[in-house]
Design a protein around this motif. Structure first.
Motif, PDB file in Angstrom:
ATOM      1  N   ILE A  10       0.848  -1.203   0.000  1.00 44.79           N
ATOM      2  CA  ILE A  10       0.000   0.000   0.000  1.00 44.79           C
ATOM      3  C   ILE A  10       0.881   1.249   0.000  1.00 44.79           C
ATOM      4  O   ILE A  10       0.635   2.213  -0.743  1.00 44.79           O
ATOM      5  N   ARG A  11       1.929   1.235   0.796  1.00 44.65           N
ATOM      6  CA  ARG A  11       2.856   2.371   0.825  1.00 44.65           C
ATOM      7  C   ARG A  11       3.477   2.578  -0.557  1.00 44.65           C
ATOM      8  O   ARG A  11       3.560   3.718  -1.043  1.00 44.65           O
ATOM      9  N   HIS A  12       3.927   1.486  -1.156  1.00 41.86           N
ATOM     10  CA  HIS A  12       4.584   1.594  -2.467  1.00 41.86           C
ATOM     11  C   HIS A  12       3.637   2.189  -3.501  1.00 41.86           C
ATOM     12  O   HIS A  12       4.049   3.059  -4.294  1.00 41.86           O
ATOM     13  N   ARG A  13       2.399   1.752  -3.509  1.00 46.26           N
ATOM     14  CA  ARG A  13       1.425   2.274  -4.464  1.00 46.26           C
ATOM     15  C   ARG A  13       1.212   3.766  -4.283  1.00 46.26           C
ATOM     16  O   ARG A  13       1.143   4.525  -5.259  1.00 46.26           O
ATOM     17  N   GLU A  14       1.078   4.207  -3.043  1.00 47.74           N
ATOM     18  CA  GLU A  14       0.823   5.632  -2.801  1.00 47.74           C
ATOM     19  C   GLU A  14       2.032   6.481  -3.161  1.00 47.74           C
ATOM     20  O   GLU A  14       1.883   7.594  -3.697  1.00 47.74           O
ATOM     21  N   LEU A  15       3.230   5.960  -2.872  1.00 54.30           N
ATOM     22  CA  LEU A  15       4.431   6.708  -3.233  1.00 54.30           C
ATOM     23  C   LEU A  15       4.604   6.737  -4.745  1.00 54.30           C
ATOM     24  O   LEU A  15       4.983   7.773  -5.325  1.00 54.30           O
ATOM     25  N   ALA A  16       4.319   5.606  -5.421  1.00 49.51           N
ATOM     26  CA  ALA A  16       4.449   5.555  -6.875  1.00 49.51           C
ATOM     27  C   ALA A  16       3.457   6.489  -7.558  1.00 49.51           C
ATOM     28  O   ALA A  16       3.754   7.071  -8.612  1.00 49.51           O
ATOM     29  N   GLN A  17       2.281   6.650  -6.957  1.00 47.52           N
ATOM     30  CA  GLN A  17       1.267   7.541  -7.509  1.00 47.52           C
ATOM     31  C   GLN A  17       1.490   8.997  -7.089  1.00 47.52           C
ATOM     32  O   GLN A  17       0.727   9.875  -7.488  1.00 47.52           O
ATOM     33  N   GLN A  18       2.529   9.211  -6.293  1.00 49.77           N
ATOM     34  CA  GLN A  18       2.889  10.551  -5.817  1.00 49.77           C
ATOM     35  C   GLN A  18       1.718  11.222  -5.102  1.00 49.77           C
ATOM     36  O   GLN A  18       1.455  12.418  -5.273  1.00 49.77           O
ATOM     37  N   LEU A  19       1.030  10.412  -4.286  1.00 50.91           N
ATOM     38  CA  LEU A  19      -0.067  10.947  -3.479  1.00 50.91           C
ATOM     39  C   LEU A  19       0.534  11.735  -2.324  1.00 50.91           C
ATOM     40  O   LEU A  19       1.308  11.199  -1.533  1.00 50.91           O
ATOM     41  N   GLY A  59       0.316  14.535   1.024  1.00 53.00           N
ATOM     42  CA  GLY A  59      -0.534  14.840   2.171  1.00 53.00           C
ATOM     43  C   GLY A  59      -0.207  13.971   3.366  1.00 53.00           C
ATOM     44  O   GLY A  59       0.458  12.934   3.264  1.00 53.00           O
ATOM     45  N   LYS A  60      -0.677  14.423   4.493  1.00 50.79           N
ATOM     46  CA  LYS A  60      -0.444  13.747   5.759  1.00 50.79           C
ATOM     47  C   LYS A  60      -0.886  12.289   5.705  1.00 50.79           C
ATOM     48  O   LYS A  60      -1.992  11.985   5.247  1.00 50.79           O
ATOM     49  N   GLY A  61      -0.012  11.389   6.129  1.00 48.54           N
ATOM     50  CA  GLY A  61      -0.366   9.978   6.230  1.00 48.54           C
ATOM     51  C   GLY A  61      -0.171   9.174   4.967  1.00 48.54           C
ATOM     52  O   GLY A  61      -0.218   7.936   5.010  1.00 48.54           O
ATOM     53  N   ARG A  62       0.049   9.819   3.824  1.00 47.34           N
ATOM     54  CA  ARG A  62       0.188   9.099   2.566  1.00 47.34           C
ATOM     55  C   ARG A  62       1.556   8.429   2.473  1.00 47.34           C
ATOM     56  O   ARG A  62       2.588   9.043   2.758  1.00 47.34           O
ATOM     57  N   GLY A  63       1.553   7.152   2.080  1.00 46.80           N
ATOM     58  CA  GLY A  63       2.784   6.401   1.914  1.00 46.80           C
ATOM     59  C   GLY A  63       3.428   5.966   3.210  1.00 46.80           C
ATOM     60  O   GLY A  63       4.531   5.401   3.203  1.00 46.80           O
ATOM     61  N   VAL A  64       2.764   6.197   4.333  1.00 48.50           N
ATOM     62  CA  VAL A  64       3.316   5.820   5.648  1.00 48.50           C
ATOM     63  C   VAL A  64       2.239   5.149   6.509  1.00 48.50           C
ATOM     64  O   VAL A  64       2.249   5.253   7.727  1.00 48.50           O
ATOM     65  N   ASN A  65       1.310   4.455   5.861  1.00 46.17           N
ATOM     66  CA  ASN A  65       0.228   3.800   6.592  1.00 46.17           C
ATOM     67  C   ASN A  65       0.761   2.662   7.440  1.00 46.17           C
ATOM     68  O   ASN A  65       1.889   2.172   7.256  1.00 46.17           O
ATOM     69  N   THR A  66      -0.059   2.199   8.371  1.00 46.89           N
ATOM     70  CA  THR A  66       0.390   1.185   9.344  1.00 46.89           C
ATOM     71  C   THR A  66      -0.548  -0.013   9.460  1.00 46.89           C
ATOM     72  O   THR A  66      -0.219  -0.965  10.157  1.00 46.89           O
ATOM     73  N   ASP A  81      -6.565   3.893  16.960  1.00 51.65           N
ATOM     74  CA  ASP A  81      -6.862   4.933  15.976  1.00 51.65           C
ATOM     75  C   ASP A  81      -5.777   5.029  14.911  1.00 51.65           C
ATOM     76  O   ASP A  81      -5.637   6.055  14.222  1.00 51.65           O
ATOM     77  N   LEU A  82      -4.961   3.984  14.742  1.00 54.15           N
ATOM     78  CA  LEU A  82      -3.918   4.012  13.719  1.00 54.15           C
ATOM     79  C   LEU A  82      -4.531   4.185  12.334  1.00 54.15           C
ATOM     80  O   LEU A  82      -5.572   3.621  12.017  1.00 54.15           O
ATOM     81  N   ASP A  83      -3.864   4.955  11.506  1.00 52.66           N
ATOM     82  CA  ASP A  83      -4.322   5.334  10.169  1.00 52.66           C
ATOM     83  C   ASP A  83      -5.643   6.091  10.225  1.00 52.66           C
ATOM     84  O   ASP A  83      -6.426   6.075   9.272  1.00 52.66           O
ATOM     85  N   GLY A  84      -5.858   6.793  11.325  1.00 51.29           N
ATOM     86  CA  GLY A  84      -7.058   7.619  11.453  1.00 51.29           C
ATOM     87  C   GLY A  84      -6.831   9.012  10.906  1.00 51.29           C
ATOM     88  O   GLY A  84      -7.058  10.012  11.594  1.00 51.29           O
ATOM     89  N   GLY A  85      -6.337   9.103   9.661  1.00 51.41           N
ATOM     90  CA  GLY A  85      -6.006  10.390   9.065  1.00 51.41           C
ATOM     91  C   GLY A  85      -4.541  10.758   9.245  1.00 51.41           C
ATOM     92  O   GLY A  85      -4.126  11.867   8.919  1.00 51.41           O
ATOM     93  N   PHE A  86      -3.747   9.830   9.750  1.00 53.87           N
ATOM     94  CA  PHE A  86      -2.312  10.041   9.926  1.00 53.87           C
ATOM     95  C   PHE A  86      -1.617   8.702   9.712  1.00 53.87           C
ATOM     96  O   PHE A  86      -2.267   7.669   9.535  1.00 53.87           O
ATOM     97  N   GLY A  87      -0.285   8.720   9.722  1.00 51.44           N
ATOM     98  CA  GLY A  87       0.486   7.492   9.555  1.00 51.44           C
ATOM     99  C   GLY A  87       1.669   7.462  10.499  1.00 51.44           C
ATOM    100  O   GLY A  87       1.582   7.962  11.619  1.00 51.44           O
ATOM    101  N   ARG A  88       2.792   6.935  10.030  1.00 49.57           N
ATOM    102  CA  ARG A  88       3.957   6.791  10.906  1.00 49.57           C
ATOM    103  C   ARG A  88       4.495   8.141  11.365  1.00 49.57           C
ATOM    104  O   ARG A  88       5.144   8.225  12.409  1.00 49.57           O
TER     105      ARG A  88
END
Length: 367
Positions: free
Chosen positions: A33-42, A44-51, A308-315
């Motif tokens: 999931i992290r790789h997909r979001e980083l590859a899509q250059q998404l 914002g807060k929490g993107r590419g660092v989900n848990t 509340d992990l991944d509740g609009g934020f990530g690592r």
């Protein structure tokens, strides 16, 4: 065969919101999931660092959790991605869509929908016998009641499988003042609580403003929980529970789930600027809040986990020694280091929540 991990019950995961609003396929490993979001250059807060993903839940023994419906009305001053709908009708439609997501995963046997004490017992029996062969179990909650079009609709939601409602989130809802505001219940608030009590719907006091908290507990005699809350004695902010509020919840038989959003774990956190590694926020900091609840309660029977992990934020806004939710398996050793017994640790990991729901669902009027 390797030893089975201790079962963990997480009382707050915004799974459908992550899947529908952030377009995450939670069946994938977190790394994918992290790789997909980083590859899509998404951005914002929490993107590419989900848990969180189903793979990581299994890897961490998180076999039971409260999953949410999370559509919100737009509110001035609270312009975050989870407050986006201009009408209650639109929020209702979004909530029904999120519920359909859970239904699809139940049909695939990825998830098991737990609606009563028998479901809970069956899930626990199967999980303890062979966790690898079991779906992940969830109880459905609504975070903020913006999707409940009227108190009369509570019965419809109950029949659909909803078992918990928190009347407000950030800002105000049609029913109550929530986080960041000052005030009590609005006129529909008490009728909402009466309708909840009638069907057996559990009240989640998380996010209620102080006056709303007091008025809700006075008006509602049914089972009460605090799904994801920390302690105001350690982090002085309205979002946290005061010691008096903890005592009042303990007197009602509630369990309080400790959250992992770092701004709720340490004081003086500046969102967007502070970093977990600089602030020294670790899973041991979460244990500080768990321990405080236990000290105020006088026992370990009212403390639990509600990440509340991944509740609009990530690592970037999680303890620095947590890569994914699977790292919750470090908690037993951290609790042992604080002097907690094996029985107390089991209670904090899952036993207190299981006892709470068994008791709540044994009441007259509950399914």
């Amino acid at each position: 065969m390797p030893a089975q991990l201790p079962l963990i019950f997480d009382a707050h995961l915004d799974l459908a919101w992550n899947a529908l609003e952030w377009n995450r396929d939670l069946r994938l490993p977190v790394a994918d999931i992290r790789h997909r979001e980083l590859a899509q250059q998404l951005s914002g807060k929490g993107r590419g660092v989900n848990t969180v993903s189903f793979v990581e839940l299994r890897r961490g023994g998180v076999g039971l959790f409260i999953a949410t419906l999370l559509p919100r009305l737009v509110r001035p001053g609270f312009l975050t991605p989870i407050q986006r709908y201009e009408s209650m009708e639109a929020a209702y439609g979004a909530a029904v869509g999120q519920m359909a997501y859970y239904r699809a995963l139940v049909a695939q046997k990825q998830l098991r929908w737990i609606k009563d004490a028998a479901d809970l017992r069956n899930h626990l029996s199967g999980w303890h016998q062979n966790s690898e062969g079991q779906p992940l179990g969830f109880i459905l909650s609504m975070e903020g009641a913006d999707s409940v079009l009227s108190p009369e609709q509570v019965h419809e939601w109950w029949v659909a499988g909803l078992r918990i409602i928190g009347p407000a989130h950030y800002g105000v809802s049609p029913y109550a003042h929530g986080t960041g505001t000052v005030g009590g219940l609005f006129p529909p608030g008490k009728p909402l609580l009466r309708a909840m009590e009638k069907v057996g719907m559990i009240l989640d006091v998380t996010h209620l403003a102080d006056q709303s908290f007091d008025e809700a507990l006075d008006a509602y005699a049914g089972p009460v929980l605090a799904s994801h809350h920390n302690c105001r004695a350690l982090v002085p902010d309205q979002r946290q529970l005061t010691d008096d509020q903890i005592k009042r919840l303990v007197a009602r038989g509630a369990v309080i789930g400790s959250a992992l959003d770092t701004w709720m774990l340490v004081p003086n956190w500046i969102r967007g600027e502070s970093r977990p590694e600089i602030a020294g926020v670790t899973l041991a900091t979460m244990v500080d809040h768990i321990d405080h609840v236990c000290q105020v309660a006088g026992n370990a029977k009212h403390a639990g986990i509600g990440t509340d992990l991944d509740g609009g934020f990530g690592r970037e806004q999680s303890p620095c020694d947590l890569d994914t939710i699977a790292d919750l398996q470090r908690l037993p050793e951290l609790l042992r280091q604080r002097g907690y017994s094996g029985d107390d640790i089991t209670g904090i990991l899952h036993g207190n929540w299981v006892r709470f729901f068994e008791t709540a669902w044994s009441k007259d009027g509950a399914a």
